[in-house]
Design an enzyme around this catalytic site. Structure first.
Site, PDB file in Angstrom:
ATOM      1  N   LEU A 100      24.445  -6.822 -45.346  1.00  0.00           N
ATOM      2  CA  LEU A 100      24.441  -8.446 -45.030  1.00  0.00           C
ATOM      3  C   LEU A 100      24.112  -9.749 -44.012  1.00  0.00           C
ATOM      4  O   LEU A 100      24.346  -9.480 -42.591  1.00  0.00           O
ATOM      5  CB  LEU A 100      26.196  -8.243 -45.188  1.00  0.00           C
ATOM      6  CG  LEU A 100      27.373  -7.967 -46.773  1.00  0.00           C
ATOM      7  CD1 LEU A 100      27.863  -7.929 -46.385  1.00  0.00           C
ATOM      8  CD2 LEU A 100      26.331  -8.570 -47.655  1.00  0.00           C
TER       9      LEU A 100
ATOM     10  N   CYS B 214      30.951  15.280  -1.936  1.00  0.00           N
ATOM     11  CA  CYS B 214      31.348  13.897  -2.238  1.00  0.00           C
ATOM     12  C   CYS B 214      33.220  13.547  -1.844  1.00  0.00           C
ATOM     13  O   CYS B 214      33.438  13.372  -2.956  1.00  0.00           O
ATOM     14  CB  CYS B 214      30.817  13.616  -3.045  1.00  0.00           C
ATOM     15  SG  CYS B 214      30.577  11.974  -3.091  1.00  0.00           S
TER      16      CYS B 214
ATOM     17  N   ARG C 157      23.699   5.261 -44.808  1.00  0.00           N
ATOM     18  CA  ARG C 157      22.568   4.382 -45.233  1.00  0.00           C
ATOM     19  C   ARG C 157      21.471   4.247 -44.902  1.00  0.00           C
ATOM     20  O   ARG C 157      20.178   4.606 -45.614  1.00  0.00           O
ATOM     21  CB  ARG C 157      23.614   2.312 -44.348  1.00  0.00           C
ATOM     22  CG  ARG C 157      22.662   1.875 -45.382  1.00  0.00           C
ATOM     23  CD  ARG C 157      23.134   0.088 -44.634  1.00  0.00           C
ATOM     24  NE  ARG C 157      22.990   0.051 -43.376  1.00  0.00           N
ATOM     25  CZ  ARG C 157      23.086  -1.532 -42.836  1.00  0.00           C
ATOM     26  NH1 ARG C 157      24.069  -2.431 -43.457  1.00  0.00           N
ATOM     27  NH2 ARG C 157      23.158  -1.321 -41.591  1.00  0.00           N
TER      28      ARG C 157
ATOM     29  N   CYS D 221      28.707   9.337  -0.041  1.00  0.00           N
ATOM     30  CA  CYS D 221      28.372  10.729   0.988  1.00  0.00           C
ATOM     31  C   CYS D 221      27.222  10.461   1.351  1.00  0.00           C
ATOM     32  O   CYS D 221      26.187  11.683   1.704  1.00  0.00           O
ATOM     33  CB  CYS D 221      29.149  11.875   0.180  1.00  0.00           C
ATOM     34  SG  CYS D 221      27.713  12.106  -1.218  1.00  0.00           S
TER      35      CYS D 221
ATOM     36  N   TYR E 269      26.158  -7.508 -30.170  1.00  0.00           N
ATOM     37  CA  TYR E 269      24.265  -6.984 -30.899  1.00  0.00           C
ATOM     38  C   TYR E 269      24.314  -7.955 -31.605  1.00  0.00           C
ATOM     39  O   TYR E 269      22.639  -8.544 -31.588  1.00  0.00           O
ATOM     40  CB  TYR E 269      25.348  -5.414 -31.158  1.00  0.00           C
ATOM     41  CG  TYR E 269      24.131  -4.996 -31.931  1.00  0.00           C
ATOM     42  CD1 TYR E 269      23.178  -4.603 -31.218  1.00  0.00           C
ATOM     43  CD2 TYR E 269      24.124  -5.341 -33.733  1.00  0.00           C
ATOM     44  CE1 TYR E 269      22.335  -3.440 -33.155  1.00  0.00           C
ATOM     45  CE2 TYR E 269      22.992  -4.733 -34.374  1.00  0.00           C
ATOM     46  CZ  TYR E 269      22.733  -3.979 -33.928  1.00  0.00           C
ATOM     47  OH  TYR E 269      20.992  -2.732 -34.846  1.00  0.00           O
ATOM     48  N   ASP E 270      24.747  -8.587 -32.132  1.00  0.00           N
ATOM     49  CA  ASP E 270      24.649  -9.662 -33.384  1.00  0.00           C
ATOM     50  C   ASP E 270      24.000 -10.617 -32.637  1.00  0.00           C
ATOM     51  O   ASP E 270      22.959 -11.360 -33.348  1.00  0.00           O
ATOM     52  CB  ASP E 270      25.955 -10.174 -33.720  1.00  0.00           C
ATOM     53  CG  ASP E 270      26.442  -9.593 -35.002  1.00  0.00           C
ATOM     54  OD1 ASP E 270      26.003  -8.213 -35.411  1.00  0.00           O
ATOM     55  OD2 ASP E 270      27.418  -9.369 -35.606  1.00  0.00           O
TER      56      ASP E 270
ATOM     57  N   CYS F  67      26.070  11.712  -8.342  1.00  0.00           N
ATOM     58  CA  CYS F  67      25.805  12.736  -6.669  1.00  0.00           C
ATOM     59  C   CYS F  67      26.043  13.814  -7.295  1.00  0.00           C
ATOM     60  O   CYS F  67      26.886  14.216  -7.606  1.00  0.00           O
ATOM     61  CB  CYS F  67      26.941  11.693  -6.372  1.00  0.00           C
ATOM     62  SG  CYS F  67      27.485  12.507  -4.607  1.00  0.00           S
TER      63      CYS F  67
ATOM     64  N   LYS G 171      31.452 -13.195 -51.648  1.00  0.00           N
ATOM     65  CA  LYS G 171      29.963 -13.413 -52.525  1.00  0.00           C
ATOM     66  C   LYS G 171      30.651 -13.925 -54.092  1.00  0.00           C
ATOM     67  O   LYS G 171      31.563 -14.359 -54.372  1.00  0.00           O
ATOM     68  CB  LYS G 171      30.676 -11.540 -53.096  1.00  0.00           C
ATOM     69  CG  LYS G 171      30.364 -10.386 -52.068  1.00  0.00           C
ATOM     70  CD  LYS G 171      31.483  -9.055 -52.268  1.00  0.00           C
ATOM     71  CE  LYS G 171      31.399  -8.186 -51.157  1.00  0.00           C
ATOM     72  NZ  LYS G 171      31.830  -7.143 -51.801  1.00  0.00           N
TER      73      LYS G 171
ATOM     74  N   LYS H 274      36.234  -7.872 -44.473  1.00  0.00           N
ATOM     75  CA  LYS H 274      34.872  -7.037 -44.309  1.00  0.00           C
ATOM     76  C   LYS H 274      34.965  -6.296 -43.398  1.00  0.00           C
ATOM     77  O   LYS H 274      36.101  -5.873 -42.362  1.00  0.00           O
ATOM     78  CB  LYS H 274      33.484  -8.150 -43.472  1.00  0.00           C
ATOM     79  CG  LYS H 274      32.300  -6.981 -43.534  1.00  0.00           C
ATOM     80  CD  LYS H 274      31.486  -7.650 -42.196  1.00  0.00           C
ATOM     81  CE  LYS H 274      30.210  -7.385 -42.345  1.00  0.00           C
ATOM     82  NZ  LYS H 274      29.940  -6.468 -41.519  1.00  0.00           N
TER      83      LYS H 274
HETATM   84  S1  IVH Z   1      29.055  -6.392 -49.894  1.00  0.00           S
HETATM   85  C1  IVH Z   1      24.196  -4.883 -50.133  1.00  0.00           C
HETATM   86  N1  IVH Z   1      31.172  -6.058 -49.145  1.00  0.00           N
HETATM   87  O1  IVH Z   1      28.595  -4.479 -44.101  1.00  0.00           O
HETATM   88  C2  IVH Z   1      25.373  -5.064 -49.056  1.00  0.00           C
HETATM   89  N2  IVH Z   1      30.223  -5.148 -47.594  1.00  0.00           N
HETATM   90  O2  IVH Z   1      27.052  -5.292 -42.257  1.00  0.00           O
HETATM   91  C3  IVH Z   1      26.652  -6.124 -49.604  1.00  0.00           C
HETATM   92  N3  IVH Z   1      30.501  -4.133 -45.281  1.00  0.00           N
HETATM   93  O3  IVH Z   1      26.171  -2.538 -45.723  1.00  0.00           O
HETATM   94  C4  IVH Z   1      27.393  -5.463 -49.099  1.00  0.00           C
HETATM   95  N4  IVH Z   1      33.285  -4.773 -46.265  1.00  0.00           N
HETATM   96  O4  IVH Z   1      29.072  -1.373 -44.997  1.00  0.00           O
HETATM   97  C5  IVH Z   1      30.314  -5.528 -48.706  1.00  0.00           C
HETATM   98  N5  IVH Z   1      34.286  -6.051 -48.187  1.00  0.00           N
HETATM   99  C6  IVH Z   1      32.826  -5.461 -48.511  1.00  0.00           C
HETATM  100  C7  IVH Z   1      32.468  -5.420 -47.169  1.00  0.00           C
HETATM  101  C8  IVH Z   1      30.896  -5.073 -46.891  1.00  0.00           C
HETATM  102  C9  IVH Z   1      32.404  -4.098 -45.332  1.00  0.00           C
HETATM  103  C10 IVH Z   1      29.512  -3.431 -44.773  1.00  0.00           C
HETATM  104  C11 IVH Z   1      28.784  -2.912 -45.991  1.00  0.00           C
HETATM  105  C12 IVH Z   1      27.424  -3.520 -45.069  1.00  0.00           C
HETATM  106  C13 IVH Z   1      27.703  -3.601 -44.238  1.00  0.00           C
HETATM  107  C14 IVH Z   1      26.387  -5.141 -43.797  1.00  0.00           C
END
Ligand code: IVH
Length: 703
Positions: free
Chosen positions: A112, A461, A165, A441, A67-68, A456, A320, A144
């Site tokens: 993100l 069948c 969201r 069939c 997907y990405d 089917c 971050k 993540k």
């Molecule tokens: S920070 C402004 N930290 O990943 C968005 N997001 O693919 C800042 N997610 O919408 C998000 N683990 O729901 C942040 N440690 C983490 C995360 C995280 C999962 C999710 C989040 C975001 C999505 C983006």
């Protein structure tokens, strides 16, 4: 179906195998190189299709990586051709389901940006360094979480709203469901709680919770869930919060939106993690504060290796900027913040060749195309097949027999074909034609509303007949050891078995001709043994949608032996309002059962089994203090829930009925009893309270 008709059909099946190309028309469009505008159109269409599966149905067909890749290709094309780019903010999907009120976020919920290589992550790192004039900044690296995003509003420490969201600006309000998540406090602790805060987090299932739930489901004869993330997403969108309580959901807080008063915002991301933990919320614990890119990358790699040691599912890490003031200076773009970047772990992939594409006919007639592959090893398991899901997917990929393909195993999702290496394709490889008729069939296939699902519709069948029999003899059905798909195929092909009851008419000689004398003896005894299985096994073995062993047992307990089950009417199962009358069975399930069980074909199957003497022998029948007694429950009992009381009564051999009539033995009444109590008084039926019920269950009188 008559035997002769059946034989004719089987002969035809032989013919169709030879003349597939002649009979199957409707070819897949030949792929030529599209223009950027065409490709952008295609990508948007595909993304919208997968967004719908992912966000609305919680049932994706492709891995996140695949997907990405679609999204990145689109973004790259839009960057090269800005005149073709879509409006800002359209790149983050939309999870709104239409089943909940919509609520706006005070601060938008963004996505993100994602990276996949060290170079991409480093480019981000360098970009931030440049735009902050190489100020002394630090970084937070955290997992993540692979779940569904949620925004939790706390006002003066009280949880007031939980919103998904959605499209980033507004989402589904699922507050009641969020309150059903264990481990999420509705009241925050501490004296530094802001007046208002939108906490952003992720709802997910731990590996353990997911595995446990699936064990329970499999025992109950239900299909296991395929992926914890989809389950979390689906759970949050249930319309009955009581059902949400049954799902072992977890939540983690990883960020915030609105924060009032703004002056009390944390100074660093790491401080935020500590602060929310102090409020009693589940916070990110596995984070690291790092300074230089070499350390960042070493830690990212270490996390990749450790990812399966974490108790929760992850698909990467998030880097971050630690200082919130710097985050604010960097700001956000239309889709994502400029101060954070996700790094996605790669799925394990391999390249192999498609040996064949087969069409599988399921128990209910649904056709699933399957790619048969040259066996290849991915991450320690050998992959020889990949589901192509449905004909839309087959058409989209344009997979052809002989193609070289890239396959991928991502998380819990079954192997996927992510790409066809068309540059390695021989020019003359023919397009795989879409079937017009059932491969087993020849019945013309029916196309579902979405276009991709073909079925089917012939209940006779031979492929469906085989799948149904395979299910009947399986451990979820009557559990006959020694009969597998190969023998079923022989029995069906020899016209010896069409429906479950036929199994009980097989002689030793019939079996000996197929499996040899020695095995036949044992098998014959096994089949005979299964004849005295409890009736729920027969019921579960029929493969009625939603009826696994647990539900089958509830039905059998309430309605008795097979002959009673063959006479069941819709109104025995559901009320005119569509509510379930079956103890322990939900409304939707009861409605599905009513629809299926009252069909003539299902009735005939049960009648057939009854006719061959299927049913428990008298000594295998259940005994207990409430044997043969009918109990009606009304009102709220002081300590037992309705389900608990029912389970206890059933376990003691009794039956729980929903209506009071002359057959009722006891009415157990709690607080606020309904009209049932009056009915019981009128009919002179014995009325008990919870203590009275407990005495009965313990075997102490009552009469
Ligand atoms: S920070 C402004 N930290 O990943 C968005 N997001 O693919 C800042 N997610 O919408 C998000 N683990 O729901 C942040 N440690 C983490 C995360 C995280 C999962 C999710 C989040 C975001 C999505 C983006």
């Amino acid at each position: 179906m008559s035997t002769s008709m059946h034989t004719v059909l089987r002969r035809c099946v032989g013919i169709v195998r030879l003349s597939v190309v002649v009979l199957f028309t409707h070819a897949v469009a030949v792929a030529s190189t599209p223009t950027p505008a065409e490709r952008i159109g295609e990508l948007r269409e595909q993304i919208a299709y997968h967004d719908n599966l992912y966000f609305r149905q919680a049932a994706p067909e492709i891995s996140d990586q695949a997907y990405d890749r679609l999204k990145r290709e689109l973004r790259e094309l839009e960057r090269l051709h800005p005149e073709l780019a879509g409006p800002a903010g359209t790149g983050i999907g939309d999870d709104r389901s239409g089943r909940f009120p919509t609520r706006a976020h005070l601060v938008p919920m963004l996505s993100l940006e994602k990276s996949y290589t060290a170079a991409e992550l480093q480019a981000f790192f360098a970009r931030v360094a440049r735009s902050t004039d190489n100020a002394d900044i630090t970084w937070v690296l955290e997992p993540k979480y692979d779940g569904i995003a949620i925004s939790l509003t706390y006002e003066n420490g009280r949880l007031t709203h939980a919103v998904t969201r959605g499209n980033g600006r507004e989402g589904d309000e699922v507050t009641a469901n969020a309150r059903a998540i264990r481990g999420l406090p509705v009241e925050l602790a501490g004296d530094d709680v802001p007046e208002l805060v939108e906490l952003r987090g992720e709802v997910y299932l731990t590996h353990d919770a997911f595995a446990h739930l699936n064990v329970t489901r499999t025992k109950a004869g239900l299909e296991p869930f395929a992926h914890p993330r989809n389950l979390a997403a689906g759970s949050l969108k249930l319309t009955d919060p009581a059902e949400v309580t049954q799902r072992p959901l977890s939540v983690v807080i990883h960020g915030w939106g609105a924060w009032e008063p703004a002056a009390t915002q944390p100074v660093r991301q790491a401080d935020f993690n500590a602060q929310v933990a102090g409020w009693g919320l589940p916070a990110v614990e596995e984070y690291l504060v790092v300074e230089d890119f070499a350390t960042v990358w070493a830690e990212v790699e270490a996390c990749g290796e450790r990812r399966w040691d974490w108790p929760f599912p992850t698909d990467g890490v998030v880097l971050k900027v630690n200082e919130v003031a710097v985050q604010d200076t960097l700001g956000v773009n239309a889709d994502a913040p400029n101060w954070a970047m996700a790094f996605k772990f790669s799925a394990e992939q391999a390249i192999t060749r498609v040996r064949a594409i087969t069409l599988q006919v399921g128990r209910t007639g649904q056709i699933t195309p399957v790619a048969e592959l040259e066996p290849v090893n991915i991450g320690g398991t050998t992959i020889a097949r990949a589901s192509l899901h449905n004909l839309n997917r087959l058409r989209q990929l344009d997979v052809r027999i002989g193609d070289t393909v890239r396959v991928e195993k991502a998380g819990e999702i079954i192997p996927q074909i992510v790409a066809v290496l068309t540059e390695r394709r021989d020019d003359h490889l023919p397009i795989f034609p879409l079937p017009q008729v059932c491969p087993a069939c020849l019945t013309p296939l029916e196309v579902g509303a979405q276009g991709g699902i073909m079925s089917c519709t012939n209940p006779d069948c031979p492929a469906q007949v085989r799948r149904r029999l395979e299910h009947f003899v399986s451990a979820s059905g009557v559990d006959i050891k020694g009969i597998g798909p190969a023998l079923i195929a022989k029995l069906v092909d020899a016209d010896l078995v069409q429906v479950p009851a036929d199994l009980y008419r097989l002689s030793r000689e019939h079996l000996a001709a197929l499996v040899g004398e020695n095995k036949a003896e044992k098998l014959h005894a096994e089949i005979a043994r299964s004849r005295s299985a409890p009736s729920w096994r027969a019921l579960a073995g029929l493969g009625i949608p939603r009826v696994g062993p647990a539900t089958a047992e509830r039905l059998a307990r309430q309605f008795g032996e097979l002959d009673a089950l063959t006479r069941i009417r819709s109104e025995d199962l559901i009320t005119t309002e569509g509510k379930s009358r079956v103890a322990g069975v939900g409304d939707a399930t009861a409605r599905a059962i009513a629809e299926s069980l009252t069909q003539p074909a299902q009735r005939r199957q049960l009648q057939g089994l009854h006719a061959v003497g299927f049913g428990p022998t008298s000594d295998s029948a259940r005994q207990g203090p409430l044997q043969g007694r009918r109990v009606v429950l009304t009102g709220a009992l002081p300590t037992l829930s309705r389900a608990e009381a029912t389970a206890l009564i059933v376990a003691a051999g009794g039956e729980v009925a929903t209506r009071v009539n002359r057959e009722t033995d006891y009415v157990v009444a709690g607080e606020k009893p309904g009209s049932k109590l009056a009915a019981a008084r009128q009919l002179g039926i014995q009325i008990l309270d919870e203590a009275g019920l407990r005495a009965l269950l313990a075997g102490h009188g009552g009469d």
